[in-house]
Design a protein around this motif. Sequence first.
Motif, PDB file in Angstrom:
ATOM      1  N   ALA A 114      -3.642 -19.015   9.676  1.00  0.00           N
ATOM      2  CA  ALA A 114      -3.253 -20.192   9.622  1.00  0.00           C
ATOM      3  C   ALA A 114      -3.852 -21.538   8.284  1.00  0.00           C
ATOM      4  O   ALA A 114      -3.112 -21.382   7.969  1.00  0.00           O
ATOM      5  N   ALA A 115      -5.460 -20.709   8.049  1.00  0.00           N
ATOM      6  CA  ALA A 115      -5.433 -21.316   7.504  1.00  0.00           C
ATOM      7  C   ALA A 115      -5.855 -21.579   5.803  1.00  0.00           C
ATOM      8  O   ALA A 115      -4.353 -21.359   4.624  1.00  0.00           O
ATOM      9  N   LEU A 116      -5.103 -19.368   5.060  1.00  0.00           N
ATOM     10  CA  LEU A 116      -4.411 -19.442   4.689  1.00  0.00           C
ATOM     11  C   LEU A 116      -2.548 -19.024   3.779  1.00  0.00           C
ATOM     12  O   LEU A 116      -1.917 -19.454   2.929  1.00  0.00           O
ATOM     13  N   ALA A 117      -2.102 -19.211   5.409  1.00  0.00           N
ATOM     14  CA  ALA A 117      -0.569 -19.389   5.041  1.00  0.00           C
ATOM     15  C   ALA A 117      -0.754 -21.278   5.369  1.00  0.00           C
ATOM     16  O   ALA A 117       0.522 -21.345   4.256  1.00  0.00           O
ATOM     17  N   GLY A 118      -0.954 -22.228   5.430  1.00  0.00           N
ATOM     18  CA  GLY A 118      -1.701 -23.555   5.005  1.00  0.00           C
ATOM     19  C   GLY A 118      -1.717 -23.779   3.650  1.00  0.00           C
ATOM     20  O   GLY A 118      -1.521 -24.367   3.049  1.00  0.00           O
ATOM     21  N   ARG A 119      -2.055 -23.170   2.937  1.00  0.00           N
ATOM     22  CA  ARG A 119      -2.205 -23.034   1.728  1.00  0.00           C
ATOM     23  C   ARG A 119      -1.891 -22.675   0.494  1.00  0.00           C
ATOM     24  O   ARG A 119      -1.276 -22.085  -0.405  1.00  0.00           O
ATOM     25  N   HIS A 179       3.545 -12.911   7.656  1.00  0.00           N
ATOM     26  CA  HIS A 179       4.368 -13.581   6.115  1.00  0.00           C
ATOM     27  C   HIS A 179       5.278 -11.688   7.102  1.00  0.00           C
ATOM     28  O   HIS A 179       5.945 -11.763   6.577  1.00  0.00           O
ATOM     29  N   ALA A 180       4.081 -10.942   6.809  1.00  0.00           N
ATOM     30  CA  ALA A 180       4.756  -9.499   7.266  1.00  0.00           C
ATOM     31  C   ALA A 180       3.800  -8.503   8.119  1.00  0.00           C
ATOM     32  O   ALA A 180       2.832  -8.821   6.808  1.00  0.00           O
ATOM     33  N   THR A 181       4.614  -7.133   7.859  1.00  0.00           N
ATOM     34  CA  THR A 181       3.089  -6.453   8.371  1.00  0.00           C
ATOM     35  C   THR A 181       3.860  -4.922   7.593  1.00  0.00           C
ATOM     36  O   THR A 181       4.961  -4.283   7.242  1.00  0.00           O
ATOM     37  N   THR A 182       3.302  -4.598   8.041  1.00  0.00           N
ATOM     38  CA  THR A 182       3.071  -2.948   8.152  1.00  0.00           C
ATOM     39  C   THR A 182       2.942  -1.725   8.971  1.00  0.00           C
ATOM     40  O   THR A 182       1.888  -2.194   9.619  1.00  0.00           O
ATOM     41  N   SER A 183       3.201  -0.364   9.035  1.00  0.00           N
ATOM     42  CA  SER A 183       2.752   0.550   9.954  1.00  0.00           C
ATOM     43  C   SER A 183       3.067   2.321   9.572  1.00  0.00           C
ATOM     44  O   SER A 183       3.661   2.103   8.590  1.00  0.00           O
ATOM     45  N   ALA A 184       2.441   3.390  10.656  1.00  0.00           N
ATOM     46  CA  ALA A 184       2.886   3.796  10.199  1.00  0.00           C
ATOM     47  C   ALA A 184       4.072   5.017   9.750  1.00  0.00           C
ATOM     48  O   ALA A 184       4.179   5.570   9.068  1.00  0.00           O
ATOM     49  N   ASP A 185       5.228   4.010  10.059  1.00  0.00           N
ATOM     50  CA  ASP A 185       6.240   4.206   9.730  1.00  0.00           C
ATOM     51  C   ASP A 185       6.618   3.765   8.167  1.00  0.00           C
ATOM     52  O   ASP A 185       7.833   4.767   7.344  1.00  0.00           O
ATOM     53  N   ASP A 186       6.219   3.439   7.788  1.00  0.00           N
ATOM     54  CA  ASP A 186       6.158   3.396   6.218  1.00  0.00           C
ATOM     55  C   ASP A 186       6.053   3.829   5.516  1.00  0.00           C
ATOM     56  O   ASP A 186       6.351   4.069   3.724  1.00  0.00           O
ATOM     57  N   VAL A 187       4.797   5.150   5.387  1.00  0.00           N
ATOM     58  CA  VAL A 187       4.094   5.908   4.782  1.00  0.00           C
ATOM     59  C   VAL A 187       4.201   7.063   5.391  1.00  0.00           C
ATOM     60  O   VAL A 187       4.299   7.230   6.803  1.00  0.00           O
ATOM     61  N   GLU A 188       4.225   8.394   4.395  1.00  0.00           N
ATOM     62  CA  GLU A 188       3.230   9.540   4.687  1.00  0.00           C
ATOM     63  C   GLU A 188       1.796   9.330   5.363  1.00  0.00           C
ATOM     64  O   GLU A 188       1.421  10.954   6.279  1.00  0.00           O
ATOM     65  N   THR A 189       1.206   9.178   4.349  1.00  0.00           N
ATOM     66  CA  THR A 189      -0.515   9.439   4.968  1.00  0.00           C
ATOM     67  C   THR A 189      -0.905   7.746   4.112  1.00  0.00           C
ATOM     68  O   THR A 189      -0.464   6.919   3.936  1.00  0.00           O
ATOM     69  N   ALA A 190      -1.869   7.834   5.687  1.00  0.00           N
ATOM     70  CA  ALA A 190      -2.554   6.404   5.731  1.00  0.00           C
ATOM     71  C   ALA A 190      -3.910   6.530   4.276  1.00  0.00           C
ATOM     72  O   ALA A 190      -4.195   7.553   4.011  1.00  0.00           O
ATOM     73  N   LYS A 191      -4.675   5.119   4.752  1.00  0.00           N
ATOM     74  CA  LYS A 191      -6.040   5.186   3.862  1.00  0.00           C
ATOM     75  C   LYS A 191      -6.913   6.696   4.573  1.00  0.00           C
ATOM     76  O   LYS A 191      -6.660   6.924   5.336  1.00  0.00           O
ATOM     77  N   PRO A 192      -7.502   6.844   3.124  1.00  0.00           N
ATOM     78  CA  PRO A 192      -7.763   5.450   1.138  1.00  0.00           C
ATOM     79  C   PRO A 192      -6.398   6.368   1.253  1.00  0.00           C
ATOM     80  O   PRO A 192      -6.832   5.472  -0.514  1.00  0.00           O
ATOM     81  N   ASP A 193      -5.569   6.984   1.493  1.00  0.00           N
ATOM     82  CA  ASP A 193      -4.295   6.630  -0.215  1.00  0.00           C
ATOM     83  C   ASP A 193      -3.826   5.627   0.007  1.00  0.00           C
ATOM     84  O   ASP A 193      -4.094   4.630   1.565  1.00  0.00           O
ATOM     85  N   PRO A 194      -2.916   5.212  -0.744  1.00  0.00           N
ATOM     86  CA  PRO A 194      -3.263   3.127  -1.447  1.00  0.00           C
ATOM     87  C   PRO A 194      -1.298   3.339  -0.817  1.00  0.00           C
ATOM     88  O   PRO A 194      -1.460   2.267  -1.189  1.00  0.00           O
ATOM     89  N   ALA A 195      -1.103   3.707  -0.336  1.00  0.00           N
ATOM     90  CA  ALA A 195       0.135   4.004   0.153  1.00  0.00           C
ATOM     91  C   ALA A 195       1.129   3.066   0.607  1.00  0.00           C
ATOM     92  O   ALA A 195       1.211   1.971   0.345  1.00  0.00           O
ATOM     93  N   ILE A 196      -0.241   2.107   1.504  1.00  0.00           N
ATOM     94  CA  ILE A 196       0.546   0.985   3.141  1.00  0.00           C
ATOM     95  C   ILE A 196      -0.123  -0.318   1.682  1.00  0.00           C
ATOM     96  O   ILE A 196       0.697  -0.500   2.393  1.00  0.00           O
ATOM     97  N   ILE A 197      -0.594  -0.377   0.886  1.00  0.00           N
ATOM     98  CA  ILE A 197      -1.062  -1.133   0.441  1.00  0.00           C
ATOM     99  C   ILE A 197       0.086  -1.151  -0.556  1.00  0.00           C
ATOM    100  O   ILE A 197      -0.038  -2.661  -1.255  1.00  0.00           O
TER     101      ILE A 197
END
Length: 222
Positions: free
Chosen positions: A98-103, A132-150
Motif C-alpha cells: 500500500a505504501a508503494l502504491a501510495g507513492r 498493479h500486475a502479476t506473473t505466473s508459470a503460464d508466462d514463461v517456459e523456465t523459472a528463476k534463476p532464468d530472468p524471463a519472469i522478471i
Amino acid sequence: MSTAGPPRAVLFDVDGTLVDSNFLHVEAWHHAFERLEVAADAWRIHRAIGQDSARLITMVAGERDEAWIERAKGLHSDFYRDLAPRLRAFDGSRELIAALAGRGIRVVLATSAPRDELELSLEALDAGDAIHATTSADDVETAKPDPAIIGVALERAGAEPSDAVFVGDSTWDMIAAGRAGVTAYGLRSGGITDVELTDAGARAVFDDPGDLLTNLDEIVGG
C-alpha cells in the motif's frame, strides 16, 4: 541505486518474500518425494526452493524423465493445496504494498508459481488493487534463476530495468534479477543468510516486509 530517481516499479517475489510459504513448500515437496519413494532431506529441499520446479527436482532427486517430473509436480501441488489454510502474509506485507502504491510506484508480483498457487498467495495477501500486475508459470517456459519472469514483470510494469528494483528471499531471485539488469534487495524471511543473498547480488538485506517498510526510503528514495 541504479535508478536516476525513485523507481517506476518494485517487483516482488511472493513465496518467502511477501507470504510465509517456503516451509509449507518444503513440506509439500517432502511428501511428494516420499510418495515417489525418494528419501529427501528437508534441508536439501529448502536449499532448492525458489527456483524452477524441474531444476528443484533434479537438485534434490537427481535426473528423472519428464513423466516422473510431471508426477512429482502434480503431487507437490496436491499436497501444497492441502496446506494452504496455513498460509499467511508476513507482517507488513500489505502495508508495504500500500505504501508503494501510495507513492505512485507500480507493484508487480514477479512469481513463476503456477496460477492456482498464486491465487492462494493473493488471497493470503489481500492487497486488492494496490497490486498493479502479476506473473505466473503460464508466462514463461523456465523459472528463476532464468530472468524471463522478471522480463515479463517489467513489461507489465511499463518499466525498463533501470526504472525498477526487485525484492526477493532466495539466491535464485538475486541471480535472476542480476541477469535481468535490475537492482535486487534480499529478505531473510525465506530462511537464506545475508552472506548468501549478498554474494548472489543483493544490494542490501532486510529481515522481512515490515523491516523493509521501515527502511523504505533506502530503496525507493524519500
